[in-house]
Structures are given as structure tokens and as C-alpha cells.
Design a protein around this motif. Sequence first.
Motif, PDB file in Angstrom:
ATOM      1  N   GLU A   6      31.410  33.209  42.680  1.00  0.00           N
ATOM      2  CA  GLU A   6      32.948  33.942  42.622  1.00  0.00           C
ATOM      3  C   GLU A   6      33.730  33.326  43.721  1.00  0.00           C
ATOM      4  N   GLY A   8      37.940  34.030  44.842  1.00  0.00           N
ATOM      5  CA  GLY A   8      39.274  34.733  44.857  1.00  0.00           C
ATOM      6  C   GLY A   8      39.509  36.256  45.454  1.00  0.00           C
ATOM      7  N   ARG A  19      43.152  37.577  41.459  1.00  0.00           N
ATOM      8  CA  ARG A  19      42.327  36.920  40.407  1.00  0.00           C
ATOM      9  C   ARG A  19      41.166  36.426  40.818  1.00  0.00           C
ATOM     10  N   SER A  21      37.672  34.541  40.189  1.00  0.00           N
ATOM     11  CA  SER A  21      37.227  33.394  39.192  1.00  0.00           C
ATOM     12  C   SER A  21      35.564  33.143  39.555  1.00  0.00           C
ATOM     13  N   THR A  78      34.693  28.910  32.879  1.00  0.00           N
ATOM     14  CA  THR A  78      34.917  29.902  33.889  1.00  0.00           C
ATOM     15  C   THR A  78      35.349  31.197  33.425  1.00  0.00           C
ATOM     16  N   TYR A  80      37.300  34.916  34.148  1.00  0.00           N
ATOM     17  CA  TYR A  80      38.127  35.388  35.171  1.00  0.00           C
ATOM     18  C   TYR A  80      38.422  36.949  35.375  1.00  0.00           C
ATOM     19  N   GLN A  82      41.377  39.037  36.359  1.00  0.00           N
ATOM     20  CA  GLN A  82      42.824  39.732  36.563  1.00  0.00           C
ATOM     21  C   GLN A  82      42.990  41.070  37.089  1.00  0.00           C
TER      22      GLN A  82
END
Length: 124
Positions: A6, A8, A19, A21, A78, A80, A82
Motif C-alpha cells: 500500500e 498514499g 488516494r 494505491s 492496481t 485504489y 479515493q
Amino acid sequence: QVQLLESGGGLVQAGGCLRLSCPASELAFGIYAMGWFRQAPGKDREFVAGITWHYGSTAYSNSVKGRFTISKDSVKNTVYLQMNSLKPEDTAVYYCGAARSTTLLHLLEGYDTWGQGTQVTVSS
């Protein structure tokens, strides 16, 4: 073995966004779903959001619905997360998980591979 990493996380003020990732090696093969869970100090790890890899079906916890969005990039392998309109109660370590067998997205025990986590801190 699938490797998860991980990134972000960070420190953000309430109302801000981040966000997350989670790229995964060999993700295209044998993965049923990916999910995001979080764990605050002194609390159990809890479901945040999940997505099935083939169809892209999603699920969210009630606490983040309408503020967080999970998505995937099948080319980059990947997933994500948000996160918008962040609140202090969103502060936790966020973990990415992979499920290689069919499972309900919100079930912690359905995920068999985890990343090391990324810290998200939301200040008031």
C-alpha cells in the motif's frame, strides 16, 4: 505468492482527500477480489471497501459510503481507494487485502493476503 504494497497515506486536515494505491504482483491470476480494511488503535480491523476483480462489483461500509470510492486498473494490476471529505474518525492504518476464493467482500476472513498497511491521519 501475491505481494501487496500500500501507499498514499499521510496527514490531512478534516475535509481533505487522499488516494491510496495497492499494486500487486501476479494480481491478474487467481484473484477473486481486492479490499481495503482499516484498523484504529485499540480497535478491530474493519471493512472499508471491496471490489471484485473480474466484474468490478463494489461494496462499501456505511461509514464511508458516498465519500470513498474503490476502483481498479487491470492493466497496472492496481486497486485504489479515493477518500474524500475525510473525518478525524477515518484515522487508522489502512490495509489492502486480496481474496483468491469467492467471498463476500466485507468478510475479513475471506482475504488471504495482506499488505503492511499505510497510516492515514485526519486532523480536526
